[in-house]
Structure formats: structure tokens, C-alpha cells
Design an enzyme around this catalytic site. Structure first.
Site, short mmCIF file in Angstrom:
data_model
loop_
_atom_site.label_atom_id
_atom_site.label_comp_id
_atom_site.label_asym_id
_atom_site.label_seq_id
_atom_site.Cartn_x
_atom_site.Cartn_y
_atom_site.Cartn_z
N VAL A 5 0.85 -1.18 0.00
CA VAL A 5 0.00 0.00 0.00
C VAL A 5 0.89 1.23 0.00
CG1 VAL A 5 -1.78 1.30 1.25
CG2 VAL A 5 -1.78 -1.21 1.32
N GLU A 86 -10.25 5.63 4.01
CA GLU A 86 -10.08 6.30 2.72
C GLU A 86 -11.40 6.38 1.94
OE1 GLU A 86 -7.16 7.70 2.18
OE2 GLU A 86 -6.27 6.75 3.93
#
Length: 195
Positions: A5, A86
């Protein structure tokens, strides 16, 4: 299985999930901008803050960190956490990640990154570009459940400097916020409000 990530904003200093490895590096073809509205972390729907997103820019790089998460259970937990954190970022992309500026081959391919698109139909919180002073004023006045928007900006500036990155957009905006705060303090003092 292994998940990587990429963090280019608050994920740089606060991952929030278990990871096995953290690597400093960059992705190509993107720039970081304070163009995303934050109505759930650093602002509110009535007074949105500004956070960073990525926008495509040929010839540019965006420095940050990549986290390696190993094992299906750890991946599932990390992805579930990121899906909530997110949620205002409406796109996921898989990008190449580089450690060395002279390298033509990526160190890691298929690194997940969350991006807030510029499409206001799919991303209702996209604020877009604005004059630096206007963005600074908005950041100074915004506070959300995760804290003041200025805290996010100053933590990002410090985290980038810590990894050896001087991002002119972030630095210029941080300096504009400092100027705004200085003017605000000066106004309060001249009006007799500060003692």
C-alpha cells in the site's frame, strides 16, 4: 500473498494497520495536491478541510512510503480499515513503486494507492485548485473529528522532510498557513484580544 500500500498523505506518519515492512520511495506520473475536501476527518460537511490527493502529471514523481502487509488475515484487516479511512477517495490504482531515482525498473509493481478523482459526480468532496491564500484560510478554519486541518498539513510537511522530500506545494501551503496564523495573532494583539 503480499499486499503493498502506498501512502502519500497521513499514511506516511500513521499507517493505522499492522505491516511487515515500510519503504521510502516514489511513484511516477503523479503529483500531490491539497485538492480533496475532508468532511469526515479534518473538517465537516459545513466547513470542509483540505487533504491531499494525487493528480496525473507526466514527468513528475510523488514521494511517500509503501507498506508491505503479509498473510491473508492481515491483508483483510488492513483493507477493511483502509476502506473506512479512505472512503472519500473514490478510486484505487495499482502503481509501480521506485526506491532509486536513477532506476528505470520499479522496485515493486502492483502497489495499491487510494486516489480522490477530479470528477465531482463520483467524488462529491473534490474541491480542486484555488489560490494559495484561499486554501490556507480554509485550512486554518477547518477542524474535524481527527483534529485541526492545520495539524494534518504540518504533520505532512514534517513527515515529508523526514523522508528527504521537499514538496513545493506542501511547503508553500504550510508557509501560507503560517503567514495567515501570524496575521491572525497580530490582529488579535492589535485589537487587545490577546494578553
Amino acid at each position: 500473498m503480499v499486499l503493498w500500500v502506498f501512502g502519500y498523505g497521513s499514511l506516511i506518519w500513521k499507517a493505522g494497520f499492522h505491516y511487515d515492512e515500510r519503504r521510502v520511495g516514489f511513484i511516477k506520473g503523479y503529483r500531490r495536491f491539497f485538492h480533496q475536501g475532508s468532511t469526515d476527518h479534518r473538517g465537516t460537511p459545513a466547513n470542509p478541510g483540505r487533504t491531499v490527493t494525487l493528480e496525473p502529471h507526466d514527468g513528475h514523481t510523488c514521494w511517500g512510503v509503501a507498506y508491505r502487509v503479509s498473510g491473508q488475515e492481515a491483508e483483510d484487516i488492513a483493507l477493511s480499515y483502509l476502506q473506512v479511512r479512505e472512503k472519500e477517495y473514490d478510486q484505487k490504482a495499482y502503481v509501480d513503486f521506485y526506491f532509486d531515482e536513477d532506476s528505470t525498473e520499479p522496485a515493486i509493481s502492483g502497489v495499491l494507492v487510494y486516489i480522490a478523482s477530479t470528477d465531482k459526480k463520483s467524488n462529491k468532496n473534490y474541491l480542486g485548485p484555488a489560490p494559495l491564500e484561499m486554501m490556507a484560510h480554509q485550512i486554518v478554519g477547518a477542524v474535524g473529528p481527527s483534529g485541526p486541518n492545520i495539524e494534518y498539513l504540518f504533520q505532512l510537511e514534517a513527515a515529508l522532510l523526514e523522508i528527504g522530500c521537499n514538496d513545493s506545494h506542501v511547503t508553500d501551503l504550510a508557509n501560507a498557513v503560517r503567514k495567515e496564523l501570524t496575521c491572525k495573532d497580530g490582529d488579535a494583539t492589535s485589537n487587545g484580544d490577546a494578553e
